[in-house]
Scaffold this motif. Sequence first.
Motif, PDB file in Angstrom:
ATOM      1  N   MET A 174     -10.889 -14.912   1.550  1.00 27.59           N
ATOM      2  CA  MET A 174     -10.652 -14.116   0.363  1.00 27.59           C
ATOM      3  C   MET A 174      -9.178 -13.836   0.143  1.00 27.59           C
ATOM      4  N   GLY A 175      -8.437 -13.764   1.196  1.00 24.09           N
ATOM      5  CA  GLY A 175      -7.009 -13.535   1.037  1.00 24.09           C
ATOM      6  C   GLY A 175      -6.658 -12.054   1.032  1.00 24.09           C
ATOM      7  N   ALA A 176      -5.372 -11.794   0.986  1.00 21.85           N
ATOM      8  CA  ALA A 176      -4.874 -10.423   1.056  1.00 21.85           C
ATOM      9  C   ALA A 176      -5.220  -9.618  -0.191  1.00 21.85           C
ATOM     10  N   ARG A 177      -5.379 -10.282  -1.330  1.00 13.54           N
ATOM     11  CA  ARG A 177      -5.620  -9.552  -2.575  1.00 13.54           C
ATOM     12  C   ARG A 177      -7.110  -9.386  -2.844  1.00 13.54           C
ATOM     13  N   GLY A 178      -7.968  -9.976  -2.029  1.00 13.83           N
ATOM     14  CA  GLY A 178      -9.399  -9.974  -2.294  1.00 13.83           C
ATOM     15  C   GLY A 178     -10.050  -8.609  -2.225  1.00 13.83           C
ATOM     16  N   MET A 179      -9.563  -7.734  -1.398  1.00 15.76           N
ATOM     17  CA  MET A 179     -10.194  -6.426  -1.217  1.00 15.76           C
ATOM     18  C   MET A 179      -9.404  -5.295  -1.873  1.00 15.76           C
ATOM     19  N   ASP A 180      -8.440  -5.637  -2.691  1.00 17.58           N
ATOM     20  CA  ASP A 180      -7.677  -4.599  -3.384  1.00 17.58           C
ATOM     21  C   ASP A 180      -8.579  -3.704  -4.224  1.00 17.58           C
ATOM     22  N   TRP A 181      -9.587  -4.277  -4.839  1.00 24.10           N
ATOM     23  CA  TRP A 181     -10.489  -3.488  -5.675  1.00 24.10           C
ATOM     24  C   TRP A 181     -11.221  -2.433  -4.852  1.00 24.10           C
ATOM     25  N   LEU A 182     -11.590  -2.783  -3.608  1.00 28.64           N
ATOM     26  CA  LEU A 182     -12.289  -1.820  -2.752  1.00 28.64           C
ATOM     27  C   LEU A 182     -11.359  -0.685  -2.339  1.00 28.64           C
ATOM     28  N   ILE A 183     -10.114  -1.007  -2.081  1.00 30.00           N
ATOM     29  CA  ILE A 183      -9.137   0.016  -1.700  1.00 30.00           C
ATOM     30  C   ILE A 183      -8.922   0.986  -2.865  1.00 30.00           C
ATOM     31  N   TRP A 184      -8.730   0.433  -4.073  1.00 29.71           N
ATOM     32  CA  TRP A 184      -8.494   1.293  -5.233  1.00 29.71           C
ATOM     33  C   TRP A 184      -9.733   2.102  -5.600  1.00 29.71           C
ATOM     34  N   LEU A 185     -10.916   1.492  -5.487  1.00 29.10           N
ATOM     35  CA  LEU A 185     -12.152   2.223  -5.761  1.00 29.10           C
ATOM     36  C   LEU A 185     -12.327   3.364  -4.761  1.00 29.10           C
ATOM     37  N   GLY A 186     -12.070   3.080  -3.490  1.00 29.83           N
ATOM     38  CA  GLY A 186     -12.166   4.117  -2.463  1.00 29.83           C
ATOM     39  C   GLY A 186     -11.176   5.240  -2.688  1.00 29.83           C
ATOM     40  N   ALA A 187      -9.963   4.888  -3.116  1.00 31.59           N
ATOM     41  CA  ALA A 187      -8.957   5.918  -3.397  1.00 31.59           C
ATOM     42  C   ALA A 187      -9.403   6.792  -4.565  1.00 31.59           C
ATOM     43  N   ALA A 188      -9.971   6.174  -5.597  1.00 34.53           N
ATOM     44  CA  ALA A 188     -10.440   6.941  -6.751  1.00 34.53           C
ATOM     45  C   ALA A 188     -11.582   7.875  -6.360  1.00 34.53           C
ATOM     46  N   ILE A 189     -12.495   7.392  -5.537  1.00 36.42           N
ATOM     47  CA  ILE A 189     -13.606   8.234  -5.082  1.00 36.42           C
ATOM     48  C   ILE A 189     -13.086   9.390  -4.238  1.00 36.42           C
ATOM     49  N   SER A 190     -12.109   9.122  -3.391  1.00 34.60           N
ATOM     50  CA  SER A 190     -11.516  10.190  -2.575  1.00 34.60           C
ATOM     51  C   SER A 190     -10.851  11.248  -3.441  1.00 34.60           C
ATOM     52  N   VAL A 191     -10.163  10.812  -4.489  1.00 32.15           N
ATOM     53  CA  VAL A 191      -9.518  11.765  -5.394  1.00 32.15           C
ATOM     54  C   VAL A 191     -10.576  12.620  -6.094  1.00 32.15           C
ATOM     55  N   LEU A 192     -11.683  12.010  -6.499  1.00 30.04           N
ATOM     56  CA  LEU A 192     -12.767  12.794  -7.100  1.00 30.04           C
ATOM     57  C   LEU A 192     -13.288  13.844  -6.130  1.00 30.04           C
ATOM     58  N   GLY A 193     -13.429  13.467  -4.871  1.00 29.15           N
ATOM     59  CA  GLY A 193     -13.859  14.425  -3.860  1.00 29.15           C
ATOM     60  C   GLY A 193     -12.862  15.560  -3.686  1.00 29.15           C
ATOM     61  N   LEU A 194     -11.582  15.239  -3.703  1.00 36.81           N
ATOM     62  CA  LEU A 194     -10.554  16.278  -3.583  1.00 36.81           C
ATOM     63  C   LEU A 194     -10.554  17.210  -4.786  1.00 36.81           C
ATOM     64  N   VAL A 195     -10.775  16.647  -5.975  1.00 38.34           N
ATOM     65  CA  VAL A 195     -10.884  17.485  -7.172  1.00 38.34           C
ATOM     66  C   VAL A 195     -12.065  18.438  -7.027  1.00 38.34           C
ATOM     67  N   GLY A 196     -13.167  17.938  -6.486  1.00 42.06           N
ATOM     68  CA  GLY A 196     -14.333  18.785  -6.245  1.00 42.06           C
ATOM     69  C   GLY A 196     -14.036  19.901  -5.262  1.00 42.06           C
TER      70      GLY A 196
END
Length: 76
Positions: free
Chosen positions: A1-23
């Motif tokens: 997959m390469g180094a860029r293949g999982m970027d979407w998972l990292i960004w999705l996880g970061a967004a979910i974490s931010v939602l949790g922090l907002v909560g």
Amino acid sequence: MGARGMDWLIWLGAAISVLGLVGLVWCILQAMKARRAGLAEDALRARLQQLVAYNLAAMGLSGLGLMAVIVGIALA
């Protein structure tokens, strides 16, 4: 997959974490608001017990987001 293949998972996880922090911040603000409202002890206790469920949900959401970030980094 390469180094860029999982970027979407990292960004999705970061967004979910931010939602949790907002909560979590929302729970803190609601608890402070309840304490300032001058409620009777029983009413205050009931309100804070309701907030515990939201607090746990927000912490769980934040934890899931952090796990997604870790998995994304590990697979990248």
